[in-house]
Design an enzyme around this catalytic site. Structure first.
Site, PDB file in Angstrom:
ATOM      1  N   SER A  63       2.418   4.673  -8.138  1.00 37.70           N
ATOM      2  CA  SER A  63       3.662   5.349  -7.754  1.00 37.70           C
ATOM      3  C   SER A  63       4.437   5.842  -8.963  1.00 37.70           C
ATOM      4  O   SER A  63       4.281   5.346 -10.079  1.00 37.70           O
ATOM      5  CB  SER A  63       4.544   4.404  -6.932  1.00 37.70           C
ATOM      6  OG  SER A  63       3.829   3.882  -5.849  1.00 37.70           O
TER       7      SER A  63
HETATM    8  N1  SAH Z   1       2.069  -0.121  -5.554  1.00 38.42           N
HETATM    9  C1  SAH Z   1       0.969   0.674  -6.023  1.00 38.42           C
HETATM   10  C2  SAH Z   1       0.913   2.016  -5.312  1.00 38.42           C
HETATM   11  C3  SAH Z   1      -0.375   2.191  -4.636  1.00 38.42           C
HETATM   12  S1  SAH Z   1      -0.508   3.567  -3.564  1.00 38.42           S
HETATM   13  C4  SAH Z   1       1.005   0.837  -7.530  1.00 38.42           C
HETATM   14  O1  SAH Z   1       2.023   0.526  -8.134  1.00 38.42           O
HETATM   15  O2  SAH Z   1      -0.006   1.238  -8.121  1.00 38.42           O
HETATM   16  C5  SAH Z   1      -0.584   2.766  -1.983  1.00 38.42           C
HETATM   17  C6  SAH Z   1      -1.714   1.803  -1.757  1.00 38.42           C
HETATM   18  O3  SAH Z   1      -1.605   1.377  -0.407  1.00 38.42           O
HETATM   19  C7  SAH Z   1      -3.107   2.366  -1.914  1.00 38.42           C
HETATM   20  O4  SAH Z   1      -3.798   1.630  -2.883  1.00 38.42           O
HETATM   21  C8  SAH Z   1      -3.732   2.182  -0.521  1.00 38.42           C
HETATM   22  O5  SAH Z   1      -5.100   1.847  -0.565  1.00 38.42           O
HETATM   23  C9  SAH Z   1      -2.905   1.047   0.044  1.00 38.42           C
HETATM   24  N2  SAH Z   1      -2.902   0.902   1.501  1.00 38.42           N
HETATM   25  C10 SAH Z   1      -2.864   1.866   2.462  1.00 38.42           C
HETATM   26  N3  SAH Z   1      -2.871   1.296   3.692  1.00 38.42           N
HETATM   27  C11 SAH Z   1      -2.926  -0.045   3.487  1.00 38.42           C
HETATM   28  C12 SAH Z   1      -2.961  -1.176   4.367  1.00 38.42           C
HETATM   29  N4  SAH Z   1      -2.962  -1.058   5.694  1.00 38.42           N
HETATM   30  N5  SAH Z   1      -2.996  -2.408   3.810  1.00 38.42           N
HETATM   31  C13 SAH Z   1      -3.007  -2.581   2.461  1.00 38.42           C
HETATM   32  N6  SAH Z   1      -2.982  -1.549   1.583  1.00 38.42           N
HETATM   33  C14 SAH Z   1      -2.935  -0.307   2.095  1.00 38.42           C
END
Ligand code: SAH
Length: 243
Positions: A52
């Site tokens: 993010s």
């Molecule tokens: N907080 C992270 C941002 C990752 S983007 C960072 O700082 O890098 C959002 C993430 O949510 C992705 O990796 C995606 O795979 C995950 N995601 C999407 N749906 C999900 C679910 N149902 N359960 C767990 N993770 C999920």
């Protein structure tokens, strides 16, 4: 980055500013992208996901109103960057990721950086992490069609849940839910955001832009208020002219 993009754009919480200053974002990126680590932008990580934007991580963390020592649940571990920011302030961070490679990579990275208070689970985060509930704060880093009921249920009384919610998979509004009582929740709309989709049982269906759970059918929209409509029908039945 913290002075210009975080404090400069209105983040005031000192705990959040300090946490943002302590976490080395370049350690959460592949080497070829490290030079962009302190630009205020999301960047690609494995499995077509993103780390993010720093401002959004700071904004969401500030919106949780953490004072220190809380038990926090994060959905969407991704690179583990936001989990590290949360772990700088909270007592324990439980974080769930649906891609195994991302969950394993983040767990390894966080351990290497010395974050012993982050616990990573590979699974469907729309269902929360029941075993450690209730949580003082829950933050969701992916956008869903609605607020997953399981996450509401896992909030402690007084707890805050921050989640992007929107009718399409690429544009959402950030929403904050505060649990006031057993069945009493406040809901506020914060800012417009664009997160990757939240895919799971209480999110979007895999590979489709449809909610995984059937939504109740939309109520038919009335083009005119009901009394005017009834009057128009009566006139039609009586053969009057619609004046
Ligand atoms: N907080 C992270 C941002 C990752 S983007 C960072 O700082 O890098 C959002 C993430 O949510 C992705 O990796 C995606 O795979 C995950 N995601 C999407 N749906 C999900 C679910 N149902 N359960 C767990 N993770 C999920």
């Amino acid at each position: 980055m913290v002075a210009r993009h975080i404090a400069g754009r209105g983040i005031r919480d000192r705990g959040v500013l300090a946490a943002m200053g302590r976490v080395p974002r370049e350690k959460f990126l592949q080497e070829s992208l490290a030079e962009f680590a302190y630009k205020d932008t999301p960047l690609p990580i494995e499995s077509d996901q993103t780390i993010s934007q720093p401002y959004v991580v700071a904004y969401m963390t500030e919106s949780l109103g953490l004072r220190g020592g809380e038990k926090v649940l994060e959905i969407g571990t991704g690179s583990g960057y936001a989990a590290a920011v949360l772990a700088e302030i909270a007592g324990d961070v439980y974080t769930v990721e649906r891609y195994r490679n991302l969950a394993d990579g983040a767990a390894e990275r966080l351990a290497r950086l010395g974050y012993r208070n982050v616990h990573v689970l590979h699974g469907d985060g729309t269902l929360g992490w029941h075993e450690h509930a209730p949580y003082d704060a829950i933050v969701v880093a992916a956008g869903g069609p609605e607020v997953p009921p399981s996450l509401r249920e896992q909030l402690a009384p007084g707890g805050r849940l921050v989640i992007p919610v929107g009718p399409s998979v690429r544009s959402q509004k950030l929403v904050r839910i505060t649990r006031r009582g057993e069945h009493d929740f406040d809901q506020e709309e914060l800012i417009p955001v664009a997160f990757v989709p939240l895919v799971g049982e209480e999110g979007w269906e895999e590979g489709a832009e449809r909610p995984a759970r059937a939504q109740p059918p939309a109520r038919p929209r009335l083009s005119r208020p009901l009394p005017a409509m009834v009057a128009a029908c009566l006139r039609a039945v009586r053969g009057d002219r619609d004046r």
